[in-house]
Design an enzyme around this catalytic site. Structure first.
Site, PDB file in Angstrom:
ATOM      1  N   HIS A 177       0.841  -1.204   0.000  1.00  0.00           N
ATOM      2  CA  HIS A 177       0.000   0.000   0.000  1.00  0.00           C
ATOM      3  C   HIS A 177       0.873   1.251   0.000  1.00  0.00           C
ATOM      4  O   HIS A 177       0.610   2.206  -0.758  1.00  0.00           O
ATOM      5  CB  HIS A 177      -0.909  -0.015   1.235  1.00  0.00           C
ATOM      6  CG  HIS A 177      -1.637   1.266   1.470  1.00  0.00           C
ATOM      7  ND1 HIS A 177      -2.937   1.490   1.042  1.00  0.00           N
ATOM      8  CD2 HIS A 177      -1.253   2.414   2.093  1.00  0.00           C
ATOM      9  CE1 HIS A 177      -3.308   2.706   1.391  1.00  0.00           C
ATOM     10  NE2 HIS A 177      -2.308   3.289   2.029  1.00  0.00           N
ATOM     11  N   GLU A 178       1.897   1.270   0.838  1.00  0.00           N
ATOM     12  CA  GLU A 178       2.760   2.455   0.918  1.00  0.00           C
ATOM     13  C   GLU A 178       3.561   2.654  -0.366  1.00  0.00           C
ATOM     14  O   GLU A 178       3.752   3.788  -0.832  1.00  0.00           O
ATOM     15  CB  GLU A 178       3.691   2.339   2.128  1.00  0.00           C
ATOM     16  CG  GLU A 178       2.985   2.288   3.472  1.00  0.00           C
ATOM     17  CD  GLU A 178       2.013   3.439   3.671  1.00  0.00           C
ATOM     18  OE1 GLU A 178       2.252   4.536   3.122  1.00  0.00           O
ATOM     19  OE2 GLU A 178       0.997   3.253   4.373  1.00  0.00           O
ATOM     20  N   HIS A 218       1.450   4.316  -2.925  1.00  0.00           N
ATOM     21  CA  HIS A 218       1.411   5.773  -2.808  1.00  0.00           C
ATOM     22  C   HIS A 218       2.585   6.398  -3.558  1.00  0.00           C
ATOM     23  O   HIS A 218       2.434   7.436  -4.219  1.00  0.00           O
ATOM     24  CB  HIS A 218       1.473   6.191  -1.337  1.00  0.00           C
ATOM     25  CG  HIS A 218       0.142   6.181  -0.647  1.00  0.00           C
ATOM     26  ND1 HIS A 218      -0.973   6.800  -1.165  1.00  0.00           N
ATOM     27  CD2 HIS A 218      -0.240   5.656   0.544  1.00  0.00           C
ATOM     28  CE1 HIS A 218      -1.989   6.647  -0.336  1.00  0.00           C
ATOM     29  NE2 HIS A 218      -1.578   5.959   0.708  1.00  0.00           N
ATOM     30  N   GLU A 271      -6.534   6.867  -0.941  1.00  0.00           N
ATOM     31  CA  GLU A 271      -6.363   5.667  -0.121  1.00  0.00           C
ATOM     32  C   GLU A 271      -6.972   4.451  -0.810  1.00  0.00           C
ATOM     33  O   GLU A 271      -6.402   3.360  -0.800  1.00  0.00           O
ATOM     34  CB  GLU A 271      -6.998   5.868   1.256  1.00  0.00           C
ATOM     35  CG  GLU A 271      -6.282   6.896   2.128  1.00  0.00           C
ATOM     36  CD  GLU A 271      -4.838   6.520   2.405  1.00  0.00           C
ATOM     37  OE1 GLU A 271      -4.527   5.310   2.532  1.00  0.00           O
ATOM     38  OE2 GLU A 271      -3.999   7.440   2.483  1.00  0.00           O
TER      39      GLU A 271
END
Length: 281
Positions: free
Chosen positions: A130-131, A134, A206
């Site tokens: 997930h990071e 980003h 998100e």
């Protein structure tokens, strides 16, 4: 779009500081705070990763100290087609993580000390994916710039409150009362403006990072399970973190505070998990 948002945030900061400077110190104050705004814009853009790391008191970790962490991030970075980011650890028992930096070549990922104790390998992989999403989606800069600007405005607002209380401002007796009221008004409005800046960060980022992260990890299950565990832990384990940086984390680190919920940039965890589960179909 993210680049446009960054420039809008920087422009908003400049206008706000110039107005604050003029309200307190007149034309000379407006000029002085214009210079301050330019300096803040410069540092928030070119040193965004370092600022976020300092705000969260994170420290670097070597591959010898965290070989499993490095192995996961290196594999996921290769899948994402981005350079491997620098790795940091945030000194907190609350399990959480965030990414920062102005682009994939200047990026960093930080995990808290508590995350490795709570999550299993597939869940850690989901969080890190997930990071990295980003970073791949190039939306870490907007988050870090917003954190820097919000933090700066909040600090200045506190200073302006004291300045207004002690009658600092233009020396003219006729204008003194008006300037005092103006200073108090700006001191009250500045923290609100900081929150508005944080809210300018779209919650859709998100959802997008969740979807991209699930694809990088090869399954949505690890991230979905991790989000449920992280949210539960955030309510039980407090984290000492600057509220201006709270939106950087994968789950709201201040979710135990009712006021923080009002200004959270995080979408509901249940909705995020539901969307991840739908990716199985």
């Amino acid at each position: 779009m993210n680049t446009l948002k960054v420039w809008l945030l920087m422009s908003g900061l400049t206008v706000l500081l110039v107005l604050m400077g003029d309200a307190l110190f007149g034309q000379s104050g407006a000029v002085m705070f214009f210079v301050i705004a330019m300096a803040l814009n410069f540092f928030s853009y070119f040193y965004s990763d370092q600022i976020a790391i300092k705000m969260t008191r994170s420290y670097p970790v070597s591959e010898a100290e965290a070989p499993e962490l490095y192995a996961i991030v290196r594999r996921l970075s290769d899948r994402a087609g981005i350079p491997m980011p620098k790795l940091f650890v945030t000194p907190s028992d609350q399990p959480n993580a965030f990414a920062t930096g102005r682009n994939p070549d200047h990026s960093a990922v930080a995990v808290t000390e508590g995350i490795m104790r709570l999550l299993n390998r597939s869940e850690v992989e989901g969080v890190l994916a997930h990071e990295l999403a980003h970073i791949k989606n190039r939306d870490v800069l907007i988050g870090t710039v917003a954190a820097t600007i919000a933090g700066a405005i909040s600090m200045m607002a506190n200073a302006f409150q004291w300045a207004a209380i002690f009658g600092m401002g233009r020396g003219d007796d006729e204008e003194g009362g008006a300037n005092l009221i103006g200073g108090l008004a700006m001191a009250i409005l500045a923290p609100i403006a900081a929150m508005i800046i944080q809210m300018a960060i779209s919650r859709s980022r998100e959802y997008s990072a969740d979807a991209t992260g699930a694809r990088l990890a090869g399954s949505p299950d690890g991230l979905a399970n991790a989000l449920l565990k992280l949210e539960s832990a955030a309510h039980r384990i407090p984290m000492q973190v600057n509220p201006a940086a709270s939106h950087l984390f994968i789950v709201n680190p201040l979710s135990g505070a009712s006021l923080a919920k009002l200004f959270s940039t995080h979408p509901p965890i249940q909705e995020r998990v539901s969307r991840l589960h739908s990716m199985r179909l």
